[in-house]
Design a protein around this motif. Structure first.
Motif, mmCIF file in Angstrom:
data_model
loop_
_atom_site.group_PDB
_atom_site.id
_atom_site.type_symbol
_atom_site.label_atom_id
_atom_site.label_comp_id
_atom_site.label_asym_id
_atom_site.label_seq_id
_atom_site.Cartn_x
_atom_site.Cartn_y
_atom_site.Cartn_z
ATOM 1 N N SER A 15 -11.511 -11.889 -2.663
ATOM 2 C CA SER A 15 -11.844 -11.542 -1.101
ATOM 3 C C SER A 15 -11.026 -11.526 -0.364
ATOM 4 O O SER A 15 -11.090 -10.966 1.004
ATOM 5 C CB SER A 15 -12.899 -12.977 -1.119
ATOM 6 N N ASP A 16 -9.457 -12.044 -0.976
ATOM 7 C CA ASP A 16 -8.333 -12.356 0.402
ATOM 8 C C ASP A 16 -7.444 -10.411 0.029
ATOM 9 O O ASP A 16 -6.790 -10.724 -1.198
ATOM 10 C CB ASP A 16 -7.409 -13.000 -0.142
ATOM 11 N N THR A 17 -8.716 -10.083 0.783
ATOM 12 C CA THR A 17 -7.749 -7.908 0.454
ATOM 13 C C THR A 17 -6.526 -8.210 1.660
ATOM 14 O O THR A 17 -6.367 -6.874 1.775
ATOM 15 C CB THR A 17 -8.410 -7.476 0.566
ATOM 16 N N LEU A 43 -2.649 -5.011 5.681
ATOM 17 C CA LEU A 43 -1.389 -4.928 6.243
ATOM 18 C C LEU A 43 -0.380 -3.618 5.740
ATOM 19 O O LEU A 43 -0.248 -3.113 6.907
ATOM 20 C CB LEU A 43 -0.497 -6.438 5.132
ATOM 21 N N LEU A 44 -0.457 -3.637 4.498
ATOM 22 C CA LEU A 44 0.453 -2.008 3.339
ATOM 23 C C LEU A 44 -0.584 -0.589 4.937
ATOM 24 O O LEU A 44 0.148 -0.029 4.820
ATOM 25 C CB LEU A 44 -0.169 -1.950 2.451
ATOM 26 N N LYS A 45 -1.411 -1.121 5.399
ATOM 27 C CA LYS A 45 -2.043 0.290 5.608
ATOM 28 C C LYS A 45 -2.125 0.097 7.179
ATOM 29 O O LYS A 45 -1.761 1.247 7.802
ATOM 30 C CB LYS A 45 -3.948 0.097 5.508
ATOM 31 N N GLN A 46 -2.026 -0.665 7.870
ATOM 32 C CA GLN A 46 -1.514 -1.145 9.184
ATOM 33 C C GLN A 46 0.341 -0.881 8.996
ATOM 34 O O GLN A 46 0.672 -0.056 10.314
ATOM 35 C CB GLN A 46 -1.291 -2.458 10.123
ATOM 36 N N VAL A 54 -5.293 4.486 -2.218
ATOM 37 C CA VAL A 54 -4.326 4.621 -3.930
ATOM 38 C C VAL A 54 -3.000 4.430 -3.403
ATOM 39 O O VAL A 54 -1.981 4.175 -4.913
ATOM 40 C CB VAL A 54 -4.494 6.890 -4.172
ATOM 41 N N ASP A 55 -2.420 4.703 -2.208
ATOM 42 C CA ASP A 55 -1.441 3.976 -2.316
ATOM 43 C C ASP A 55 -0.952 2.632 -2.384
ATOM 44 O O ASP A 55 0.172 2.166 -3.204
ATOM 45 C CB ASP A 55 -0.478 3.956 -1.002
ATOM 46 N N MET A 77 -4.786 -8.130 -7.809
ATOM 47 C CA MET A 77 -4.472 -7.087 -6.905
ATOM 48 C C MET A 77 -5.135 -5.319 -7.190
ATOM 49 O O MET A 77 -5.301 -4.367 -6.651
ATOM 50 C CB MET A 77 -3.090 -6.678 -6.786
ATOM 51 N N ILE A 78 -4.988 -5.212 -8.132
ATOM 52 C CA ILE A 78 -5.200 -3.685 -9.097
ATOM 53 C C ILE A 78 -6.769 -3.233 -8.955
ATOM 54 O O ILE A 78 -6.991 -2.759 -8.130
ATOM 55 C CB ILE A 78 -4.444 -3.592 -10.265
ATOM 56 N N LEU A 79 -7.304 -4.547 -9.389
ATOM 57 C CA LEU A 79 -9.031 -4.320 -9.138
ATOM 58 C C LEU A 79 -9.159 -4.319 -7.570
ATOM 59 O O LEU A 79 -10.002 -3.759 -7.461
ATOM 60 C CB LEU A 79 -9.527 -5.874 -9.591
ATOM 61 N N GLN A 80 -8.381 -5.605 -6.976
ATOM 62 C CA GLN A 80 -9.776 -5.078 -5.587
ATOM 63 C C GLN A 80 -8.924 -3.885 -5.136
ATOM 64 O O GLN A 80 -9.539 -3.390 -4.199
ATOM 65 C CB GLN A 80 -7.832 -6.189 -4.826
ATOM 66 N N ALA A 81 -7.529 -3.030 -5.103
ATOM 67 C CA ALA A 81 -7.340 -1.463 -5.017
ATOM 68 C C ALA A 81 -8.504 -0.832 -5.583
ATOM 69 O O ALA A 81 -9.047 0.495 -4.736
ATOM 70 C CB ALA A 81 -5.969 -1.033 -5.033
ATOM 71 N N LEU A 82 -8.693 -0.973 -6.880
ATOM 72 C CA LEU A 82 -9.788 -0.571 -7.398
ATOM 73 C C LEU A 82 -11.663 -0.387 -6.831
ATOM 74 O O LEU A 82 -11.456 0.914 -6.670
ATOM 75 C CB LEU A 82 -9.453 -0.636 -9.534
ATOM 76 N N ILE A 83 -11.629 -1.184 -6.157
ATOM 77 C CA ILE A 83 -12.530 -1.657 -5.957
ATOM 78 C C ILE A 83 -12.653 -0.997 -4.166
ATOM 79 O O ILE A 83 -13.720 -0.520 -4.005
ATOM 80 C CB ILE A 83 -12.734 -3.629 -5.477
ATOM 81 N N GLN A 84 -12.077 -0.733 -3.809
ATOM 82 C CA GLN A 84 -11.980 0.067 -2.156
ATOM 83 C C GLN A 84 -11.264 1.044 -2.766
ATOM 84 O O GLN A 84 -12.889 1.756 -2.194
ATOM 85 C CB GLN A 84 -10.733 -0.991 -1.836
#
Length: 169
Positions: free
Chosen positions: A79-81, A86-89, A96-97, A125-132
């Motif tokens: 749940s904590d993404t 922060l990276l996007k902001q 993909v980044d 984190m990798i799995l969270q980014a893939l889900i997104q």
């Protein structure tokens, strides 16, 4: 969307055993490199069909890391993404980044011998980014995973290695 991570992990583990790839889990550097390769293939996909299959490959490769680290994903918090927010902001990162950033975090954890806790955190984190990423594309993870696993189950023993053997029925 409900994802049964441990069932997915177990099926990937069975596939690795059945198709002769289990020993590949011994080299975490190779696993990280394969993730990077899959990201490039995803970005080079020419159509939605290819994109779905490449994203499914990424989930399978990430589950290879889960298996290599003997992780139980039912105990993990997805749940904590905030790290992606922060990276996007702060850096104007795209999905993909964020995925590449998470993979780099994994390679840093193994390079600096930070231990399984840091490795496992970066795998989440990798799995969270893939889900997104899948969410942004409007893809059903269960569907693309099942589709790609069905393809992989139909392949011969040690497929893609140059040492293929016919599939046994």
């Amino acid at each position: 969307m409900h994802l049964n991570w441990n069932a997915m992990r177990d099926e990937v583990n069975d596939l690795l055993d059945t198709k002769g790839f289990k020993e590949s889990l011994n080299n975490k550097w190779q696993l990280a490199a394969l993730l990077h390769t899959e990201v490039v293939e995803l970005q080079l996909a020419d159509n939605t069909d290819e994109e779905e299959l490449e994203l499914a490959d990424l989930f399978i490769r990430a589950l290879n890391l889960v298996i290599a680290n003997d992780m139980d994903l039912s105990q993990c918090d997805f749940s904590d993404t905030s790290w992606m927010t922060l990276l996007k902001q702060n850096r104007d990162f795209r999905a993909v980044d964020c995925l590449n950033y998470a993979i780099v975090q994994y390679t840093e954890a193994i390079k600096k011998h930070k231990g399984l806790t840091e490795e496992n955190h970066s795998i989440i984190m990798i799995l969270q980014a893939l889900i997104q990423y899948a969410d942004i594309l409007g893809l059903d993870i269960n569907h693309i995973f099942r589709r790609k696993m069905d393809i992989n189950w139909g392949r011969p023993y040690r497929y893609g290695t140059g040492m293929e053997e016919p599939a046994y029925s």
